[in-house]
Design a protein around this motif. Structure first.
Motif, short mmCIF file in Angstrom:
data_model
loop_
_atom_site.label_atom_id
_atom_site.label_comp_id
_atom_site.label_asym_id
_atom_site.label_seq_id
_atom_site.Cartn_x
_atom_site.Cartn_y
_atom_site.Cartn_z
N HIS A 277 65.13 27.33 95.22
CA HIS A 277 65.12 26.94 93.80
C HIS A 277 66.32 27.54 93.07
CE1 HIS A 277 61.16 25.10 94.05
NE2 HIS A 277 60.73 26.16 94.71
N TYR A 281 69.16 25.44 91.12
CA TYR A 281 69.48 25.77 89.73
C TYR A 281 70.98 25.97 89.55
CZ TYR A 281 69.33 28.10 85.19
OH TYR A 281 69.53 28.42 83.88
N THR A 285 73.65 23.65 87.21
CA THR A 285 74.32 24.26 86.05
C THR A 285 75.82 24.42 86.27
OG1 THR A 285 73.70 26.44 86.94
CG2 THR A 285 72.28 25.49 85.25
#
Length: 299
Positions: A277, A281, A285
């Motif tokens: 995860h 992420y 980003t």
């Protein structure tokens, strides 16, 4: 030699992913995850002021011959390095009680900041073995800006994005002890060995401060020492980790021999359920397709 330099570079890179958008490489390991070392029962001396070999302790927990120390010749009160648990790379953070009693100085704080940032950047979970008496004090520590660099180390620990498994081996005192023992950000696990000893300051220092008048009034050094021993014995029961663990937020007091099985179980969970995860992420980003230097991603 040049040959050894290349060997160390290969070893260093073997723990890291090919980029910050990938998981660290997992390799097969023949070292049993349920290995329980009897030596861990006695590795922490009963006399609280006695030192021990923290590198030996680390090697008894991680996969055999997998500990790769980083920066052993500077910031020597802090020990940092990479290792593997069941073949999975982790960062290892601890302190060396043989150097200044393990107290963190300015260089040790800078070393901590750099290492924690490195692990956070490349997604390596951290095995944090705590025996931290606090920040170094005195005129030299003040000239070296120990507190300023210490605050940076604390910020790095509090803001890291990777999970931390904290095992309190012995001391965790003062601001530094609190920061190293657990940033309480909800991302880590905190356990303690039966030798754990924590609080605002060591019991010995507290007794000397609270009973200074009586101690100074002793007729001789021998009498003072006897009174000090009597007072320490009086409060020894209070410092029992079993009585203060809940107040200090320690989830469990474990058998030192169970440290490896527990951290291997933890790191397997982290690699399967947490790190993927974090990678997603980071990918989500990214700032632009071709980021400028220093702007690869932001968290």
């Amino acid at each position: 030699s040049e040959e050894d330099a290349f060997r160390q570079i290969r070893a260093f890179l073997s723990y890291l992913p090919s980029s910050v958008f990938a998981l660290p490489p997992v390799v097969p390991s023949s070292d049993p995850v349920n290995r329980r070392e009897e030596e861990l029962l006695d590795i922490i001396p009963r006399r609280r002021a006695s030192p021990y070999d923290v590198r030996r302790l680390i090697n008894l927990i991680v996969d055999e011959a997998s500990f790769f120390e980083i920066g052993p010749y500077w910031g020597r009160s802090i020990v940092t390095g990479f290792a593997r648990l069941a073949g999975r790379p982790v960062g290892v953070l601890s302190s060396d009680c043989k150097v200044n009693g393990g107290a963190i100085d300015a260089m040790g704080a800078q070393k901590t900041t750099k290492f924690v940032t490195l692990c956070s950047h490349f997604g390596l979970p951290i095995l944090n073995l705590v025996d931290q008496p606090g920040f170094a004090i005195g005129s030299i520590a003040e000239r070296m800006a120990t507190i300023r660099h210490g605050a940076s180390a604390m910020a790095a620990l509090y803001h890291t994005t990777v999970p931390i498994y904290t095992a309190i081996l012995r001391r965790a005192f003062g601001v530094a002890g609190c920061a190293f023992a657990d940033p309480e950000n909800g991302k880590g696990v905190r356990v303690a060995w039966p030798s754990g000893d924590w609080g605002s300051l060591p019991l010995e220092g507290g007794v000397e401060a609270a009973y200074k008048r009586q101690l100074d009034a002793a007729e001789s050094p021998e009498a003072r020492e006897a009174l000090m021993a009597e007072l320490l014995d009086k409060f020894e029961d209070v410092r029992s980790p079993q009585k203060t663990a809940n107040k200090f937020g320690v989830e469990e007091i474990i058998d030192p021999r169970d440290t490896r099985p527990l951290v291997c179980e933890w790191v397997a969970h982290v690699y399967e359920n947490v790190l993927p995860h974090l990678v997603v992420y980071k990918q989500a980003t990214v700032v632009g397709d071709s980021p400028a230097p220093g702007r690869g991603y932001k968290l």
